[in-house]
Design a protein around this motif. Sequence first.
Motif, PDB file in Angstrom:
ATOM      1  N   ALA A  69       0.848  -1.190   0.000  1.00  0.00           N
ATOM      2  CA  ALA A  69       0.000   0.000   0.000  1.00  0.00           C
ATOM      3  C   ALA A  69       0.884   1.241   0.000  1.00  0.00           C
ATOM      4  CB  ALA A  69      -0.916   0.008   1.222  1.00  0.00           C
ATOM      5  N   GLN A  70       0.647   2.136  -0.929  1.00  0.00           N
ATOM      6  CA  GLN A  70       1.431   3.362  -1.048  1.00  0.00           C
ATOM      7  C   GLN A  70       0.544   4.556  -0.737  1.00  0.00           C
ATOM      8  OE1 GLN A  70       3.019   4.154  -4.954  1.00  0.00           O
ATOM      9  NE2 GLN A  70       4.702   5.364  -4.134  1.00  0.00           N
ATOM     10  N   PHE A  71       1.085   5.511   0.010  1.00  0.00           N
ATOM     11  CA  PHE A  71       0.297   6.667   0.418  1.00  0.00           C
ATOM     12  C   PHE A  71       1.015   7.966   0.067  1.00  0.00           C
ATOM     13  CE2 PHE A  71      -1.052   3.193   3.092  1.00  0.00           C
ATOM     14  CZ  PHE A  71      -2.440   3.297   3.055  1.00  0.00           C
ATOM     15  N   ALA A  72       0.264   8.864  -0.554  1.00  0.00           N
ATOM     16  CA  ALA A  72       0.763  10.205  -0.845  1.00  0.00           C
ATOM     17  C   ALA A  72      -0.112  11.193  -0.070  1.00  0.00           C
ATOM     18  CB  ALA A  72       0.707  10.454  -2.351  1.00  0.00           C
ATOM     19  N   ALA A  73      -0.222  12.408  -0.559  1.00  0.00           N
ATOM     20  CA  ALA A  73      -1.062  13.395   0.115  1.00  0.00           C
ATOM     21  C   ALA A  73      -2.515  12.937   0.091  1.00  0.00           C
ATOM     22  CB  ALA A  73      -0.921  14.742  -0.564  1.00  0.00           C
ATOM     23  N   ARG A  77     -11.166  11.532   9.767  1.00  0.00           N
ATOM     24  CA  ARG A  77      -9.991  11.613  10.636  1.00  0.00           C
ATOM     25  C   ARG A  77      -8.792  11.009   9.904  1.00  0.00           C
ATOM     26  NH1 ARG A  77     -10.486   8.856  16.090  1.00  0.00           N
ATOM     27  NH2 ARG A  77      -8.255   9.230  16.047  1.00  0.00           N
ATOM     28  N   PHE A  78      -7.614  11.495  10.225  1.00  0.00           N
ATOM     29  CA  PHE A  78      -6.440  11.185   9.412  1.00  0.00           C
ATOM     30  C   PHE A  78      -6.095   9.702   9.376  1.00  0.00           C
ATOM     31  CE2 PHE A  78      -4.380  11.282  13.508  1.00  0.00           C
ATOM     32  CZ  PHE A  78      -3.221  10.531  13.373  1.00  0.00           C
ATOM     33  N   LEU A  79      -6.459   8.951  10.400  1.00  0.00           N
ATOM     34  CA  LEU A  79      -6.130   7.523  10.433  1.00  0.00           C
ATOM     35  C   LEU A  79      -7.059   6.688   9.553  1.00  0.00           C
ATOM     36  CD1 LEU A  79      -5.404   7.085  14.251  1.00  0.00           C
ATOM     37  CD2 LEU A  79      -3.749   6.795  12.391  1.00  0.00           C
ATOM     38  N   ASN A  80      -8.162   7.264   9.147  1.00  0.00           N
ATOM     39  CA  ASN A  80      -9.191   6.487   8.459  1.00  0.00           C
ATOM     40  C   ASN A  80      -8.689   5.817   7.186  1.00  0.00           C
ATOM     41  OD1 ASN A  80     -12.224   5.933   8.386  1.00  0.00           O
ATOM     42  ND2 ASN A  80     -11.870   6.762   6.330  1.00  0.00           N
ATOM     43  N   ARG A  81      -7.898   6.526   6.376  1.00  0.00           N
ATOM     44  CA  ARG A  81      -7.489   5.973   5.078  1.00  0.00           C
ATOM     45  C   ARG A  81      -6.452   4.864   5.186  1.00  0.00           C
ATOM     46  NH1 ARG A  81      -3.216   9.386   2.003  1.00  0.00           N
ATOM     47  NH2 ARG A  81      -2.052  10.476   3.629  1.00  0.00           N
ATOM     48  N   PHE A  82      -5.904   4.673   6.383  1.00  0.00           N
ATOM     49  CA  PHE A  82      -4.895   3.626   6.559  1.00  0.00           C
ATOM     50  C   PHE A  82      -5.505   2.294   7.011  1.00  0.00           C
ATOM     51  CE2 PHE A  82      -2.797   7.723   7.268  1.00  0.00           C
ATOM     52  CZ  PHE A  82      -1.824   7.650   6.293  1.00  0.00           C
ATOM     53  N   TRP A  83      -6.805   2.272   7.277  1.00  0.00           N
ATOM     54  CA  TRP A  83      -7.453   1.054   7.743  1.00  0.00           C
ATOM     55  C   TRP A  83      -7.605  -0.024   6.667  1.00  0.00           C
ATOM     56  CZ3 TRP A  83      -8.642  -1.060  12.298  1.00  0.00           C
ATOM     57  CH2 TRP A  83      -8.667  -0.243  13.424  1.00  0.00           C
TER      58      TRP A  83
END
Length: 253
Positions: A78-82, A91-97
């Motif tokens: 999983a790769q994450f950018a802006a 909330r900021f943690l939501n997209r990492f679930w």
Amino acid sequence: MLDEVDLNLSLSREEEERELKKAGRRLAQLRLTLGGLIGPRRLGPPLCVAFEGWDAAGKGGSIKRLVAPLDPRHVRIAQFAAPTDDERRHRFLNRFWPPLPGWGGMSVYDRTWYGRVLVERVEAYATEEEWQRSYEEIVQFEQMLVVEGMVIVKLWLHISAEEQLRRFEARAEDPLKTWKLTAEDWRNRSRRPDYEVAIEEMVARTSTEEAPWHLVSAESKRYARVAVMRLVNESIEAGMRRVGQEPPAPVDK
């Protein structure tokens, strides 16, 4: 803590190849055991390998070597950018679930939730009140996952400012790597002292017994690749023991 990382550590090409082969075989064995495909054939704890580090520190190359010994069906990258405009609504943690692994699964994160206390802090994309409270939110988030059995391996790949500049310049001259170098990379480099302060505080406030930070010397890409794989293997073995599963004896070959 960054000053304590020994950037003189290195391996020759032959040493790297030998150690990657050995560690890769062990990783494949452990991964298949976690997935319930060999050994006692019961699912092992979920494994999440989280990569952070300086721009051009070699995260991509380390991830490539880490997953190379594995069946691609048995690992998710999983790769994450802006965050997108829609992601900012939560909330900021939501997209990492969503990419988090379940029991028997493995995920590799290229950038993580720690962007909140790094780039979002330094570039003022988050307010001070937001990133200050994020340390405790992150610790609680990770502790919740660990209590459920997850093995979290947090890696910071560390290089000197001089080595980073050399790699930037090499990318700029390589037509197949220019896409890796952006104006944002140069801007971030100009603010390195601010990032160093943020990194030190991040490690101090979020390195816990359950989910410690591993600061990896990455001045030598060869050394870093081997170190990463060894740390992942060691973390898997410790995580299995934590949930009452004995890691398999290494396969001799």
